[in-house]
Design a protein around this motif. Structure first.
Motif, short mmCIF file in Angstrom:
data_model
loop_
_atom_site.label_atom_id
_atom_site.label_comp_id
_atom_site.label_asym_id
_atom_site.label_seq_id
_atom_site.Cartn_x
_atom_site.Cartn_y
_atom_site.Cartn_z
N MET A 115 0.78 -1.08 0.03
CA MET A 115 0.02 -0.07 0.03
C MET A 115 0.98 1.20 0.19
O MET A 115 2.08 1.35 0.26
CB MET A 115 -0.91 -0.06 1.18
CG MET A 115 -0.24 0.04 2.54
SD MET A 115 -1.53 0.17 3.80
CE MET A 115 -2.28 -1.55 3.66
N PRO A 116 0.24 2.26 -0.49
CA PRO A 116 1.11 3.69 -0.30
C PRO A 116 1.57 3.87 1.07
O PRO A 116 0.95 3.55 2.02
CB PRO A 116 -0.01 4.59 -0.85
CG PRO A 116 -1.16 4.02 -1.44
CD PRO A 116 -1.19 2.72 -0.80
N PRO A 117 2.66 4.61 1.24
CA PRO A 117 3.27 5.03 2.43
C PRO A 117 2.02 5.75 3.46
O PRO A 117 1.21 6.35 2.91
CB PRO A 117 4.45 5.76 2.03
CG PRO A 117 4.70 5.64 0.84
CD PRO A 117 3.35 5.11 0.27
N LEU A 118 2.24 5.46 4.49
CA LEU A 118 1.14 6.12 5.62
C LEU A 118 1.80 7.30 6.26
O LEU A 118 2.89 7.41 6.66
CB LEU A 118 0.86 5.33 6.77
CG LEU A 118 0.10 3.76 6.36
CD1 LEU A 118 -0.01 2.87 7.48
CD2 LEU A 118 -1.06 4.03 5.67
N GLU A 119 1.11 8.52 6.15
CA GLU A 119 1.57 9.59 6.87
C GLU A 119 1.06 9.51 8.46
O GLU A 119 0.14 9.72 8.95
CB GLU A 119 0.97 10.80 6.28
CG GLU A 119 0.99 11.14 4.72
CD GLU A 119 0.03 10.10 3.98
OE1 GLU A 119 -1.12 10.02 4.39
OE2 GLU A 119 0.49 9.83 2.81
N LEU A 120 2.51 9.39 9.08
CA LEU A 120 2.24 9.02 10.62
C LEU A 120 2.68 10.15 11.45
O LEU A 120 3.35 11.10 11.02
CB LEU A 120 3.04 7.88 11.03
CG LEU A 120 2.93 6.56 10.51
CD1 LEU A 120 4.11 5.55 10.72
CD2 LEU A 120 1.54 6.07 10.77
N GLN A 121 1.66 10.46 12.43
CA GLN A 121 2.05 11.40 13.44
C GLN A 121 2.14 10.81 14.84
O GLN A 121 2.00 9.51 14.98
CB GLN A 121 0.87 12.54 13.66
CG GLN A 121 0.35 13.24 12.36
CD GLN A 121 -0.81 13.99 12.31
OE1 GLN A 121 -1.38 13.92 13.64
NE2 GLN A 121 -0.97 14.68 11.30
N ALA A 122 2.81 11.56 15.98
CA ALA A 122 3.07 11.04 17.26
C ALA A 122 1.59 10.68 17.82
O ALA A 122 0.63 11.12 17.40
CB ALA A 122 3.59 11.98 18.11
N ALA A 123 1.46 9.34 18.55
CA ALA A 123 0.51 8.79 19.04
C ALA A 123 -0.64 8.13 18.04
O ALA A 123 -1.65 7.73 18.49
CB ALA A 123 -0.21 9.82 20.08
#
Length: 143
Positions: A115-123
């Motif tokens: 799958m396309p990369p995931l845009e992750l944030q803290a928590a």
């Protein structure tokens, strides 16, 4: 894996596959198929039914949550891994065999992402759902 009289065949490559899920392991070395991998999620072997599954079209869905709310989902399939994740193993298996290096049972090679990369944030918390093959959940710290 490998034969003294030539490179591994497609059957050799498919016969050594083991897809795993579970805990985080560092991936310190890179190769062409896994050039973007820093960590891998590993665990117990996938069900034997995997060998009969047309993995190139198998759907995967990622659910990205923060706190109690859903941020987004992303869909993918095995075909996103250069058409078929199993065949991505053919080049390095043949290349290593030509160098006299044999892939052994228990060794792990990342083939790429479905799958396309995931845009992750803290928590953030991510659930990757592989349908009847199982799922993997990871939660990222706030710092």
């Amino acid at each position: 894996m490998g034969r003294p009289n030539g490179p591994p065949s497609r059957a050799d490559v498919l016969g050594t596959l083991a897809i795993r899920s579970g805990h985080l392991q560092p991936a310190p070395e890179l190769s062409a198929p896994d050039a973007c991998t820093r960590h891998l999620v590993l665990g117990p072997p996938a069900p034997k039914a995997l060998r009969d599954l047309e993995i190139s079209t198998h759907p995967v869905r990622a659910h990205l949550e923060q706190g109690s709310g859903m941020r987004y989902t992303k869909d993918g399939s095995g075909s996103n891994v250069l058409g078929d994740p199993r065949m991505v193993l053919t080049w390095p298996a043949n290349h290593l065999s030509a160098l006299g290096i044999i892939l052994e049972k228990g060794q792990v090679m990342a083939t790429g992402t479905c799958m396309p990369p995931l845009e992750l944030q803290a928590a953030d918390s991510v659930l990757a759902d592989f349908g009847h093959l199982g799922d993997v959940r990871m939660t990222f710290s706030e710092t």
